[in-house]
Design a protein around this motif. Structure first.
Motif, PDB file in Angstrom:
ATOM      1  N   ASN A  33      -1.688   4.168  -4.804  1.00 50.76           N
ATOM      2  CA  ASN A  33      -0.368   4.739  -5.060  1.00 50.76           C
ATOM      3  C   ASN A  33      -0.085   5.911  -4.139  1.00 50.76           C
ATOM      4  O   ASN A  33       0.994   6.012  -3.563  1.00 50.76           O
ATOM      5  N   LYS A  45       2.353   6.523   3.225  1.00 47.36           N
ATOM      6  CA  LYS A  45       2.701   5.589   4.303  1.00 47.36           C
ATOM      7  C   LYS A  45       4.212   5.422   4.407  1.00 47.36           C
ATOM      8  O   LYS A  45       4.783   5.454   5.500  1.00 47.36           O
ATOM      9  N   THR A  46       4.856   5.229   3.258  1.00 50.87           N
ATOM     10  CA  THR A  46       6.301   5.018   3.294  1.00 50.87           C
ATOM     11  C   THR A  46       7.009   6.252   3.822  1.00 50.87           C
ATOM     12  O   THR A  46       7.960   6.156   4.596  1.00 50.87           O
ATOM     13  N   TYR A  89      -1.424   6.386  -1.329  1.00 52.84           N
ATOM     14  CA  TYR A  89      -1.274   5.777  -0.009  1.00 52.84           C
ATOM     15  C   TYR A  89       0.149   5.256   0.180  1.00 52.84           C
ATOM     16  O   TYR A  89       0.747   5.455   1.240  1.00 52.84           O
ATOM     17  N   SER A  90       0.683   4.594  -0.837  1.00 55.53           N
ATOM     18  CA  SER A  90       2.041   4.053  -0.712  1.00 55.53           C
ATOM     19  C   SER A  90       3.047   5.153  -0.445  1.00 55.53           C
ATOM     20  O   SER A  90       3.942   5.000   0.387  1.00 55.53           O
ATOM     21  N   TYR A  91       2.911   6.252  -1.158  1.00 54.30           N
ATOM     22  CA  TYR A  91       3.850   7.349  -0.925  1.00 54.30           C
ATOM     23  C   TYR A  91       3.731   7.865   0.495  1.00 54.30           C
ATOM     24  O   TYR A  91       4.714   8.056   1.196  1.00 54.30           O
ATOM     25  N   THR A 121       5.440  -1.204   1.217  1.00 53.15           N
ATOM     26  CA  THR A 121       4.110  -0.628   1.410  1.00 53.15           C
ATOM     27  C   THR A 121       3.192  -0.919   0.231  1.00 53.15           C
ATOM     28  O   THR A 121       1.996  -1.102   0.404  1.00 53.15           O
ATOM     29  N   SER A 122       3.762  -0.957  -0.972  1.00 56.36           N
ATOM     30  CA  SER A 122       2.907  -1.019  -2.154  1.00 56.36           C
ATOM     31  C   SER A 122       2.845  -2.393  -2.785  1.00 56.36           C
ATOM     32  O   SER A 122       2.123  -2.585  -3.747  1.00 56.36           O
ATOM     33  N   ILE A 141       4.809  -0.003  -6.538  1.00 57.98           N
ATOM     34  CA  ILE A 141       5.854   0.924  -6.962  1.00 57.98           C
ATOM     35  C   ILE A 141       7.100   0.103  -7.265  1.00 57.98           C
ATOM     36  O   ILE A 141       7.509  -0.721  -6.451  1.00 57.98           O
ATOM     37  N   PRO A 192      11.557   0.306   1.299  1.00 61.62           N
ATOM     38  CA  PRO A 192      10.380   0.730   2.086  1.00 61.62           C
ATOM     39  C   PRO A 192       9.155   0.959   1.210  1.00 61.62           C
ATOM     40  O   PRO A 192       8.033   0.658   1.615  1.00 61.62           O
ATOM     41  N   PHE A 193       9.364   1.490  -0.018  1.00 65.02           N
ATOM     42  CA  PHE A 193       8.228   1.743  -0.897  1.00 65.02           C
ATOM     43  C   PHE A 193       7.688   0.441  -1.468  1.00 65.02           C
ATOM     44  O   PHE A 193       6.477   0.295  -1.661  1.00 65.02           O
TER      45      PHE A 193
END
Lengths: 988, 310
Positions: free
Chosen positions: A919, A925-926, A921-923, B130-131, B27, B126-127
Motif C-alpha cells: 500500500n 509510486k503513483t 508502495y502504491s502511494y 499501481t495497486s 486501492i 493512476p492509483f
C-alpha cells in the motif's frame, strides 16, 4: 514618565545588589575577569511604557548602576511593560526565552553581552533556577493527554512480521545475490552495534570545550584581526593555521570497540561549540543546561570556568551577528531576524549545507589533494596573492588532517599493546594500520574508505558548524571498495562473513555520526525541536551517465538504516522511475514501515527537472544529493547553502491584513499596502497584490541580511579545509566563502504554504465570490481569534475548498503563491554571486512560527502550528489521495529547493506486513508517476504517539519525521508533539 | 421494504469513498448506493437502508447558531427533541442543510449521473493501476440499480480497472447475469444467517433466494474465472453463534468453496442511528457496544478451519 515607581526602584535595587556582590566579594568578582582582560560592558533595562530605566555598567572590575541608559549602551533589554519585567524574576531561564520569542522582551545590541548578564544572574540564582526547572520537569510529565476509546482489536497475538524478499535483481547488485533485502540479518546479530545504540539512547550529551579552547588559545597567541607582528591576517591563512594546530593537538580518541577511529569531541556524545557564530548563545545557560527539560546538556565545572574565562569573552565581538551589526550599523534586516517571528537566517550559526567530493579523497588521498594544489600553484604564473594564500591555506589544512590521522594511528597502536582481548587487539592493530594509511593515501578497502571519510568528516566539523553537512551518495562512492574487497574472496563462507562485516562497518559509521550534536540554546528547542546534526545520506537514483545507480551498497545502507532506526544520519532515497526498479522502491517502503519514518523518497526526475533553469551540466545534475533535510546539492561541486533562511510567508499575510503592522512584534515595519477598515481591496486581486508586496518586503530584507552574513563569513570564517574538497576552488584560487565553488546558490525554506493558500481561498470565496462576509468582519474575527465568530469559523472550515481537497482552484492558488515567491527570489543575488532557490519545507519552524502568529482567515487559531512543509491541512480531505494528487499538481519548476510532503499512515492490525508495504508502495509510486517531487512517511498511529507523550520512558527510540528530518518523539517540545498527533491520519 | 427504483441515468448514492483498502484488492473507490431490500437489525450503515434522501444531524458538530431554526418553515427542529429533527413533520426541503455553517445538518444521499460518477472514479486511475485496485459497488444494495450500474461499468470498462460488487445476494439472478455480471471481476457476497426463520426475524425477509443465488453463482463464477468471496458479518449473539457458523460452513463446503471473509463487529453504527433518527432495534447489550475482542474472532475462524475453509 515618572520614574519614581516601585518597578523602577525595585529594578534599581536588584541591580545594585548584584553590583554590590561583584564589587565586594572576590568569589563573584573573579567572574569579571577573563584571559583577555576585564569583561567590560553596559546593559540597559527599560520598559516600552517608560516606567523603568536602569543601566548596569561593568568596567575594569567595578560595577555601577545608574538610572539612565546612554546612547552607546552595549545591549538593551526592553520589556513590554512592568508585568513582563516582574515575571522575569519568577520564571526559569527557558521560560524567559519564551518571553523573547513572544516579543514581550526584545533585545537590542550585542546579544553576547545579554548572555553574560544572564550568566551573572545565574551565578546568584542558580539554586533557585534549578529548583524551578526541576519542578517544571515534574509537572510536565503529568500533563493530561486526552484518552481515546479503544480501537479495533489490535495485536491479538504478537504478529510475526514476515520480512519481504526481493523479487528481482537490480543490475548494479553483483554480490548480494542471496537476498539484497538482507532479511536474514537482525540487530541481535551485531552486539557491537547494540552496545552503541544503548549509549546513543541513554547517554546525556555533554558540552565539550576542547575545540573552542584550543582555537581560542591559538588566536589569542597569534592574533585574530592582526598577527603577532601587527600585520592584518589573511583570514584564509589564519583559519588554516589555527585549524592545523587544532588537528595536531586534539585528543586522538578511539571509542571502545569501535571499528572506525576518531571523534568530534572528547565526550561520548559531545556538543561542539563554535563561538565565532552562535557558541556564545549558551553562555547564560551554562549552569542550568543539565536541568532543562528538552535536550539537557551535561557540563563540568571545569568546562564552565574555561568557557567563561578563557573562551567566550574573546568572541563577544568576533562573531557573524556582531560583525554585521557594527559594520552595517544594526541594519533593519538584522533587527527583523532578531525578533524571531518573520525569518531566521542560518548563517548566524552555520554555512554548512554542502556535500564534499569524497570520491576524490578516496581516490587520491590527502596527499594527492596537496599535490594537485601545489601543481596549480606552480603552473599558474598569473595567480594573484589571494589565490596563492588561499591555496597555501588549503594545503596547511590537509597537513593538519594527516597529522590527526597519524595521532590516531599511534593511539590505536598503544591501545593494542595494552589490550588483553585477542579479538580487540587484532582490531586495534588493524585500525592503526588503516589510520597510518588513510586519509593520507588513496583507500583500497571498505574499512579504509569508511575510516578515511569519517576522519575527514571530523576535520569538517572542526572547521565548520555541525548543522547539516551532508555525506552525499555514500552507496555510489563506496561500492568500488566493497567490490574490490569481494573480488579477493574465494569461498562462499568468506563472502558471507564479509557481507556481515560490511553491514557492521556501515553500522559503526552510522553510530559514529551520532557522537556529536549541534548546540541548541533552549530557545532553539522551540524553533528546531529534536533536531540533530542532520547528516544526510542519499541513496539510489542514477549515475552521472544516467544509468541505474542502485547497487549492493544501496541495500547494505538500507539494511543498516532499518536495523538501527536512528534519527541521524538522515537517509534520503532517490527514486528514478525511468531507471530504478520496483524491487528497490518496495524495499524503500518496507524500511519506512519498519523504522516508521525513514528514508524520505525523492522523485529523481522531478527534482532534476526543477533545476533546469540553472543549466547545470547533466553529469553534475545527475550527481545531486540531499543536504540537511531535502534540498538538492550537486555533490562535490556546489556551495548551495540550501537552508540559508527559514522564511515565514504567513507573516506577509498578517502584515497585509494590518496595513504593514505586524501584530506580535507590535511594529509598523512593513509598507503601507491598504487599510481594510477604510475599504481598501475592492477585489481579491487587490488583496493578493498587497500580500505580495509584503512578501517582497520581507524577501528583500532576508536576502539583504543573508548577503551581509555571507560577507561576514568570508572575513571571519573562510573554510580552506572544505574548500580543498570542492571543485572549482583550486582553479579560481578562492575559498568557497568567496565563491570558489564551481556552482553557487542560496536555498530558502518557505513556510506556511497550505495555511496561506487556505486563507486566500477563504477570502476569495467567502468575501469576494459569495459575499457572505466582509473583509472588515474577517479581519475582526481573525484579530479576536474567532472568539465571537463561531459561525464564521465553522463556515470557513466546511464551506470552502482547501488545498489538498482535490479542488483545482485551490491548487491554482497555491501555484500562484509559489510562482511569486520563486520569481521574486530569482531576482536576488547572494554574496557569492549565486542565485536563490525556493523550497517549501519547514524543518520544525512551522511549529515555532505558528506559535508566533495570530489567527488566520483559514480558521487556524492563534498560536497553532502551521502545516509541515507544504502538507495540506489535516481536515482538507478525508481521502489521502486528494492530498497526493493536489501536491503532485504543484509546478515543479518553481520549487527548485525541494519540498516536504508529510503523510501519516497507520498500518491496520489485520493487514499483513506485505500488504501494508504494498500500500505504501502504491502511494509512493503513483505520486511519482503523477509528478510529485518528494514524500515522507510517518508510519505510526496517533494512539501510539499519545501513549508516548504519557509514558516517554517506554518510547525512547520512537522516531518521527518532522519536515525533512527525523527526531525522537520524546525529545520534542509539547507543541510539536501535539502537532504530530493532530496531523491527518490515514488508515492503511 | 422500500421499492424505489432508479432510472437509467441517475442513482441515489450516499457516499463515494476514495482510498479504501478494505473493500477489495489494491486501492479502491467505493460507491455506496442508498436503499436495501433487507432490514438487518445490526446494520453498520443504517443510513443506507432507506431508498430516499434523508436528513442527518450530528450533535457534536453543532455550534448552536440556530440558523437552521430560522429557516425551517415546517418547524421541525426542536432542541428538546433528542433527535433534534421531527421526521414526521420534516419535508426534506434541505434548506437547513444549505444554511448550516458547520455541516452538523447534512443530506444523506443525492442523485448522481453516470457521467459524474465516472469522472469521480476515474480521478484515481493512476492509483488503481499501481495497486491493482479499482471500483467497488456497495451500499445499501447496488443491485437495486442494475441498469445504472451496468451502464456505469460499461463506461469504465475501457479504463481496464478492477470491478467488484458487494451484495446481500437478494436480486433477480437472471437479470444480474445478463446485465451486471459480464462486467465484474469479483463478487463479495454476504451470507448472514443460515436458518430461514432467524433470517426473517433479524433481516426482515427469507434467505432462500439468497442461498439459491449463491449456489448458482458459485458454479458460474468458477467457470468464468470471476472471484466469488462469501462474507459473514460477525454479530455477537446473532450471527456469531456456533450453530449459524457451522451451518454456513457446511453449505460452503458442499459447494466446494474454500475461502471466506469474516467481518469483525464494530460498534460505531450506534452513533449513526442517532444521526438519522433511527432507534436501533438491536438489544443494547455490552457486547453490542464494544469492538469484538480478538479472541472471539479467532474462535469463529477455527470453526471454518474445521471445514477446510480459510
Amino acid at each position: 514618565m515618572d520614574k519614581n515607581n516601585i518597578a523602577n526602584i525595585a529594578t534599581h535595587l536588584l541591580l545594585q545588589t548584584m553590583a554590590f556582590h561583584f564589587n565586594w566579594f572576590p568569589r563573584f568578582r573573579r567572574y569579571l575577569r577573563s584571559d583577555d582582560g576585564w569583561i567590560n560592558f553596559s546593559l540597559g533595562m527599560r520598559t516600552e511604557t517608560d516606567t523603568v530605566e536602569q543601566c548596569i555598567t561593568f568596567e575594569n572590575g567595578h560595577v555601577e548602576v545608574k538610572g539612565n541608559i546612554p546612547e552607546d549602551v552595549d545591549v538593551e533589554m526592553i520589556f513590554q511593560d512592568n508585568a513582563v519585567l516582574k515575571s522575569m524574576t519568577e520564571l526559569p531561564p527557558n521560560e524567559v526565552l519564551n518571553l523573547i520569542l513572544k516579543n514581550k522582551l526584545t533585545l537590542r545590541g550585542n546579544l553576547a553581552y545579554a548572555q553574560v548578564f544572564n550568566f551573572f544572574i545565574s551565578l546568584f540564582m542558580k539554586g533557585k533556577q534549578i529548583k524551578m526547572m526541576r519542578r517544571q520537569a515534574a509537572r510536565g510529565t503529568q500533563e493530561d493527554c486526552t484518552a481515546i476509546p479503544a480501537g479495533p482489536a489490535e495485536k491479538a497475538s504478537p504478529k510475526k512480521i514476515q520480512p519481504l524478499k526481493a523479487e528481482k535483481f537490480d543490475p548494479g547488485v553483483r554480490y548480494l545475490k542471496d537476498d539484497p533485502y538482507l532479511a536474514a540479518y537482525r540487530l541481535e546479530d551485531f552486539p557491537r552495534l547494540n552496545k552503541f545504540l544503548d549509549i546513543h539512547f541513554n547517554q546525556m550529551p555533554a558540552i565539550c570545550h576542547e575545540r573552542p579552547m584550543l582555537l581560542t588559545q591559538w588566536y589569542r597567541k597569534n592574533g585574530f584581526e592582526t598577527d603577532s607582528s601587527g600585520n592584518p591576517w589573511v583570514a584564509e591563512l589564519r583559519q588554516a593555521q589555527a585549524f592545523k594546530y587544532l588537528m595536531e593537538n586534539r585528543k586522538p580518541i578511539i571509542r571502545k570497540d569501535d571499528l572506525i577511529a576518531g571523534t568530534t569531541s572528547t565526550k561520548e556524545i559531545g556538543v561542539v561549540l563554535y563561538p565565532d557564530t552562535h557558541g556564545t548563545m549558551i553562555w547564560g545557560e551554562l549552569f542550568t543546561t543539565p536541568y532543562r527539560q528538552l535536550f539537557p546538556y551535561d557540563i563540568t565545572s571545569e568546562t564552565i570556568e574555561i568557557l567563561h574565562h578563557s573562551v567566550f569573552p574573546f568572541w563577544i565581538n568576533r562573531n557573524m551577528r556582531e560583525w554585521v551589526r557594527s559594520n552595517y550599523d544594526a541594519p533593519l534586516c538584522q533587527s527583523l531576524d532578531e525578533r524571531f517571528a518573520v525569518y531566521f537566517l542560518w548563517k548566524t550559526a552555520a554555512l554548512s549545507h554542502t556535500i564534499l567530493d569524497y570520491p576524490k579523497l578516496l581516490k587520491v588521498g590527502a596527499k594527492g589533494i596537496i599535490r594537485e594544489i601545489r601543481k596549480e600553484l606552480k603552473n599558474d604564473k598569473q595567480a594573484d596573492q589571494l589565490k596563492k594564500d588561499t591555496l597555501q591555506a588549503m594545503i596547511l589544512t590537509y597537513e593538519g588532517l594527516i597529522a590527526y590521522a597519524k595521532n590516531l594511528s599511534k593511539q590505536a597502536k598503544a591501545e593494542a599493546e595494552l589490550e588483553s582481548d585477542r579479538g580487540r587487539k587484532a582490531e586495534l592493530t588493524k585500525l592503526s594500520e588503516i589510520c597510518a594509511r588513510v586519509p593520507e593515501h588513496p583507500s583500497r578497502t571498505l574499512d579504509e574508505a569508511l575510516n578515511a571519510i569519517w576522519i575527514h568528516w571530523v576535520g569538517v566539523h572542526m572547521e565548520n558548524t555541525n548543522a547539516g553537512f551532508s555525506l552525499g551518495r555514500m552507496d555510489q562512492w563506496l561500492q568500488p571498495y566493497f567490490a574490490a574487497d569481494m573480488r579477493k574472496l574465494k569461498t562462499r563462507a568468506e563472502k558471507k562473513r564479509y557481507i556481515k562485516h560490511a553491514i557492521e562497518l556501515v553500522g559503526c559509521f552510522y553510530m559514529r555520526c551520532t557522537d556529536h550534536l549541534p548546540l541548541i540554546p533552549d530557545i532553539g528547542n522551540y524553533l528546531f525541536g529534536g533536531s540533530s546534526s542532520d547528516q544526510a545520506i542519499t541513496l539510489g537514483g542514477v549515475t552521472p551517465d544516467g544509468d541505474d545507480a542502485v547497487n549492493d551498497m544501496t541495500y547494505i545502507f538500507l539494511k543498516v538504516t532499518e536495523m538501527l532506526s536512528i534519527r541521524d544520519p538522515n537517509v534520503n532515497a532517490r527514486y528514478n522511475k525511468e531507471k530504478n526498479s520496483e524491487t528497490y522502491l518496495k524495499r524503500l517502503c518496507e524500511v519506512n514501515k519498519n523504522t516508521t519514518a525513514t528514508p524520505s523518497i525523492h522523485n529523481d526526475v522531478a527534482v532534476m527537472a526543477s533545476l533546469e533553469e540553472f543549466n547545470y551540466p547533466d553529469e553534475h545534475l545527475r550527481d545531486w544529493a540531499a543536504t540537511g533535510c531535502v534540498e538538492p546539492t550537486l555533490s562535490g561541486k556546489h556551495l548551495g547553502h540550501t537552508n540559508c533562511m527559514m522564511f515565514n510567508m504567513v507573516a506577509a499575510l498578517e502584515m497585509a491584513m494590518y496595513n504593514g503592522h505586524h501584530p506580535l512584534m507590535r511594529w509598523d515595519v512593513g509598507p503601507r499596502t491598504g487599510d481594510i477598515d477604510n475599504g481598501s481591496f475592492k477585489t481579491f486581486d487587490d488583496f493578493f497584490d498587497a500580500f505580495c508586496t509584503q512578501l517582497e518586503f520581507l524577501m528583500d530584507n532576508s536576502c539583504e541580511y543573508n548577503k551581509l552574513l555571507g560577507e561576514a563569513h568570508s572575513i571571519i570564517r573562510p573554510t580552506p579545509f572544505i574548500s580543498g574538497l570542492i571543485s572549482g576552488t583550486t582553479d579560481k584560487g578562492r575559498d568557497v566563502t568567496k565563491a570558489g565553488a564551481l556552482h553557487n546558490s542560496s536555498g530558502t525554506a518557505c513556510i506556511g504554504l497550505a495555511d496561506i493558500t487556505d486563507s486566500l481561498m477563504v477570502i476569495k470565496k467567502l468575501v469576494y465570490d459569495e459575499k457572505k462576509v466582509s473583509m472588515a468582519e474577517m479581519k475582526r474575527a481573525v484579530k479576536t481569534n474567532f472568539e465571537h465568530d463561531s459561525a464564521l469559523s465553522a463556515m470557513v472550515r466546511n464551506k470552502v475548498p482547501l488545498f489538498g481537497s482535490g479542488n483545482a482552484e485551490a491548487v491554482e492558488m497555491a501555484n500562484r503563491v509559489i510562482k511569486f515567491v520563486h520569481d521574486r527570489f530569482k531576482d536576488h543575488v547572494n554574496f557569492r554571486g549565486g542565485r536563490y532557490t525556493a523550497g517549501f519545507w519547514s524543518m520544525s519552524n512551522h511549529v515555532a512560527f505558528g506559535t508566533l502568529t495570530g489567527a488566520l482567515p483559514s480558521g487556524r487559531r492563534a498560536g497553532k502550528p502551521f502545516t509541515p512543509g507544504l502538507t495540506p491541512e489535516a481536515h482538507a480531505s478525508k481521502n489521502l489521495l486528494d492530498n497526493i494528487r493536489d501536491v503532485s499538481r504543484l509546478e515543479q519548476s518553481n520549487m527548485n529547493n525541494n519540498i516536504a510532503f508529510n503523510v501519516k499512515v497507520v498500518p491496520s492490525a489485520k493487514e499483513s506486513h506485505k500488504k501494508a508495504v504494498e500500500n505504501i508502495y502504491s502511494y509512493a509510486k503513483t505520486y511519482c508517476d503523477l509528478g510529485g517531487m518528494q514524500m515522507q512517511f510517518n508510519v505510526v498511529s496517533s494512539q501510539t504517539l499519545r501513549d508516548a507523550m504519557a509514558h516517554p520512558e517506554n518510547y525512547k527510540n520512537l522516531m518521527v519525521r518532522i519536515s525533512g528530518y527525523n527526531a525522537y518523539f520524546t525529545t520534542l517540545n509539547r507543541d510539536m508533539q501535539l502537532e504530530l498527533i493532530e496531523r491527518a491520519e490515514y488508515g492503511l | 421494504m422500500h421499492t424505489d427504483t432508479n432510472t437509467h441515468d441517475t442513482a441515489l448514492i450516499f457516499e463515494v469513498k476514495g482510498n479504501s483498502l478494505d473493500d477489495g484488492p489494491g486501492i479502491r473507490t467505493v460507491v455506496f448506493f442508498k436503499g436495501c431490500p433487507l432490514d438487518c437489525v445490526w446494520c453498520h450503515n443504517p443510513e443506507s437502508k432507506s431508498g430516499r434522501t434523508e436528513l442527518s444531524f450530528e450533535k457534536d458538530a453543532c455550534i448552536m447558531c440556530d440558523a437552521c431554526q430560522h429557516i425551517c418553515t415546517a418547524h421541525a427542529l426542536d432542541r428538546n427533541n433528542p433527535y433534534y429533527i421531527d421526521r414526521e413533520t420534516c419535508t426534506l426541503c434541505m434548506k437547513c442543510v444549505e444554511e448550516c455553517p458547520s455541516g452538523a445538518l447534512s443530506a444523506v444521499g443525492r442523485y448522481w449521473t453516470i457521467d459524474e460518477l465516472v469522472a469521480e472514479v476515474e480521478k484515481d486511475i493512476p492509483f488503481f493501476r499501481t495497486s491493482g485496485g479499482g471500483v467497488t459497488l456497495s451500499g445499501g444494495e447496488p443491485t437495486r440499480s442494475m441498469n445504472f450500474i451496468t451502464s456505469f461499468l460499461k463506461e469504465v470498462s475501457s479504463s481496464k480497472i478492477h470491478t467488484l460488487i458487494e451484495t446481500c445476494g437478494l436480486f433477480d439472478l437472471q437479470h444480474f447475469l445478463d446485465s451486471v455480471y459480464p462486467w465484474l471481476n469479483a463478487i463479495y457476497f454476504d451470507i448472514k444467517l443460515f436458518d430461514e426463520d432467524e433470517h426473517r426475524h433479524y433481516c426482515g425477509t427469507s434467505n432462500r433466494s439468497i442461498l439459491e443465488n449463491f449456489a448458482q453463482l458459485s458454479e458460474r463464477c468458477r467457470k468464468d474465472g470471476v472471484e466469488l468471496l462469501p462474507r459473514i458479518p460477525l454479530v455477537p449473539g446473532i450471527t456469531a453463534t456456533e450453530d449459524n457458523l457451522r451451518s454456513i460452513a457446511g453449505f460452503l463446503k458442499r459447494l466446494g468453496m474454500h475461502e471466506i471473509e469474516l467481518l469483525a463487529y464494530n460498534p460505531l453504527w450506534f452513533d449513526k442511528c442517532w444521526k438519522i433518527g433511527e432507534k436501533s432495534s438491536c438489544e443494547n447489550t455490552m457486547a453490542m457496544r464494544q469492538w469484538m475482542p480478538a479472541g472471539q474472532i479467532e474462535q469463529c475462524k477455527v470453526i471454518f478451519e474445521g471445514f477446510d475453509i480459510r
